[in-house]
Design a protein around this motif. Sequence first.
Motif, short mmCIF file in Angstrom:
data_model
loop_
_atom_site.label_atom_id
_atom_site.label_comp_id
_atom_site.label_asym_id
_atom_site.label_seq_id
_atom_site.Cartn_x
_atom_site.Cartn_y
_atom_site.Cartn_z
N VAL A 190 -1.67 7.00 2.91
CA VAL A 190 -2.39 6.22 1.89
C VAL A 190 -2.11 4.73 1.96
CG1 VAL A 190 -2.41 8.20 0.32
CG2 VAL A 190 -0.61 6.48 0.10
N ALA A 191 -1.04 4.32 2.69
CA ALA A 191 -0.70 2.89 2.71
C ALA A 191 -0.10 2.50 4.05
CB ALA A 191 0.28 2.56 1.58
N GLU A 192 -0.18 1.20 4.36
CA GLU A 192 0.40 0.68 5.59
C GLU A 192 1.92 0.86 5.58
OE1 GLU A 192 -0.67 -3.39 5.79
OE2 GLU A 192 -2.74 -3.01 6.38
N ALA A 193 2.45 1.24 6.75
CA ALA A 193 3.90 1.45 6.85
C ALA A 193 4.67 0.18 6.52
CB ALA A 193 4.25 1.94 8.25
N LEU A 208 5.84 14.39 1.28
CA LEU A 208 5.62 13.13 0.56
C LEU A 208 5.58 11.95 1.52
CD1 LEU A 208 7.98 13.70 -2.50
CD2 LEU A 208 5.50 13.42 -2.61
N LEU A 209 6.46 11.98 2.53
CA LEU A 209 6.50 10.89 3.50
C LEU A 209 5.20 10.82 4.30
CD1 LEU A 209 8.42 8.66 4.45
CD2 LEU A 209 9.20 10.22 6.25
N ILE A 210 4.68 11.99 4.69
CA ILE A 210 3.40 12.03 5.40
C ILE A 210 2.29 11.46 4.53
CG2 ILE A 210 1.63 13.58 6.35
CD1 ILE A 210 3.95 15.44 7.18
N ARG A 211 2.25 11.89 3.27
CA ARG A 211 1.22 11.39 2.35
C ARG A 211 1.37 9.88 2.14
NH1 ARG A 211 -3.01 11.94 1.43
NH2 ARG A 211 -3.05 11.50 -0.81
N CYS A 212 2.61 9.41 2.06
CA CYS A 212 2.87 7.99 1.86
C CYS A 212 2.25 7.17 2.98
CB CYS A 212 4.37 7.76 1.79
SG CYS A 212 4.84 6.03 1.67
N TYR A 213 2.47 7.58 4.22
CA TYR A 213 1.94 6.84 5.36
C TYR A 213 0.44 7.05 5.55
CZ TYR A 213 6.72 5.69 6.70
OH TYR A 213 7.99 5.19 6.72
N LEU A 257 0.04 3.21 -4.76
CA LEU A 257 0.30 4.64 -4.61
C LEU A 257 1.30 4.88 -3.49
CD1 LEU A 257 -0.27 7.59 -5.25
CD2 LEU A 257 -2.26 7.48 -3.73
N GLY A 258 1.17 4.15 -2.39
CA GLY A 258 2.11 4.31 -1.28
C GLY A 258 3.53 3.99 -1.69
N ILE A 259 3.72 2.91 -2.45
CA ILE A 259 5.05 2.54 -2.92
C ILE A 259 5.62 3.61 -3.84
CG2 ILE A 259 6.31 0.90 -4.38
CD1 ILE A 259 4.46 -1.29 -3.26
N ALA A 302 4.03 -2.09 4.45
CA ALA A 302 4.03 -2.39 3.02
C ALA A 302 5.00 -1.52 2.24
CB ALA A 302 2.62 -2.23 2.45
N VAL A 303 5.21 -0.29 2.70
CA VAL A 303 6.03 0.66 1.93
C VAL A 303 7.43 0.84 2.51
CG1 VAL A 303 4.00 1.92 1.14
CG2 VAL A 303 5.16 2.67 3.21
N GLN A 304 7.63 0.52 3.79
CA GLN A 304 8.91 0.79 4.44
C GLN A 304 10.10 0.12 3.76
OE1 GLN A 304 9.10 3.07 6.84
NE2 GLN A 304 11.33 2.93 6.79
N PRO A 305 9.98 -1.14 3.28
CA PRO A 305 11.15 -1.74 2.61
C PRO A 305 11.68 -0.93 1.45
CG PRO A 305 9.53 -3.43 3.13
CD PRO A 305 8.88 -2.11 3.44
N PHE A 306 10.82 -0.15 0.79
CA PHE A 306 11.26 0.64 -0.36
C PHE A 306 12.08 1.86 0.06
CE2 PHE A 306 7.76 -1.90 -1.86
CZ PHE A 306 8.16 -2.28 -3.12
N ALA A 307 12.13 2.13 1.37
CA ALA A 307 12.96 3.23 1.86
C ALA A 307 14.43 2.95 1.61
CB ALA A 307 12.69 3.47 3.34
N TYR A 308 14.79 1.67 1.44
CA TYR A 308 16.19 1.33 1.17
C TYR A 308 16.67 1.84 -0.18
CZ TYR A 308 16.59 -1.74 5.23
OH TYR A 308 16.66 -2.21 6.52
N LEU A 309 15.74 2.24 -1.03
CA LEU A 309 16.15 2.80 -2.32
C LEU A 309 16.92 4.10 -2.16
CD1 LEU A 309 12.98 2.14 -4.51
CD2 LEU A 309 15.24 1.13 -4.79
#
Length: 302
Positions: free
Chosen positions: A244-247, A237-242, A19-21, A249-256
Amino acid sequence: MSMATNRAAAAAQSNNIPLGITLMVITTFVFAVQDGLSRHLASEYNVMMVVMIRYWFFAAFVIALAKRHAGGLRAAARTSQPVLQIFRGLLLAAEICVMIVAFTILGLVESHAVFTCYPLLVAALSGPVLGESVGWRRWAAIGVGFIGVLIILQPGMSVFDPAAVIPLVAAAMFAVYGLLTRYVGRKDKTATSFFWTGVTGSVAMTATGLWYWEPMITSDWLIMGCLCITGVTGHWLLIRCYEVAEASAVQPFAYLQLVFAAIIGISAFGETVRPNVAIGAALIVAAGLFTFWRERQKGRAR
């Protein structure tokens, strides 16, 4: 259900990586759309005015969030570091203005390609600013990333455009903002930092942006409304992302965001991707992903 089972269920819910991704991917798309809208409006109107109106909606969102938390606005505004919090807010507002100027001069593709180096700047400055240890592997990744920046900027070429440095300045400003956010986070809650970011930026941009007010046609007011909506939606969305999931784990997908911004730049504004920009951006992203991976490994070891 036992107390232990309840705790396990809560932990699983707070680290829902798929979900975080998903939320991070959507967030990067929304922010890329926001950048495209900013590029259009800033090419027609003064940057200060555009950022000012955007900040009005952002501040309203921040205040609305603060009111929903226990203690309301008073609790959100309470800090023992007001000078640092104000400086953070001013720095972010200035960075946004600088980056939008880069969009209008260089386009979305090249601006984002250079700006993508900001996590490497954070890693490089985390030692002197926060006292964190930076090992040789991370320094090597930082070096590779900056080789990528040099490939994009081509400083040795006779046709070097000094304007190409503008997104690099924005990246440096955003890196310092990120480090200061981590520093004040040692004493202040996230809600407090978020409140000061929105309110300080809104006050500062109003004080400067009103001097640059220009009449806006109806169609551009609609685009401005979309810009404000994407800004608020992206932050939520960014607040919800952090949440529900570890930063890590999801931070690399910010490069999209670089990918989405490139698609918008090419399709909506007729931009092109020069070979040196593609090669340099690939090096920066690879170095950044390695840095995130090393941080995650160190976190697990601790």
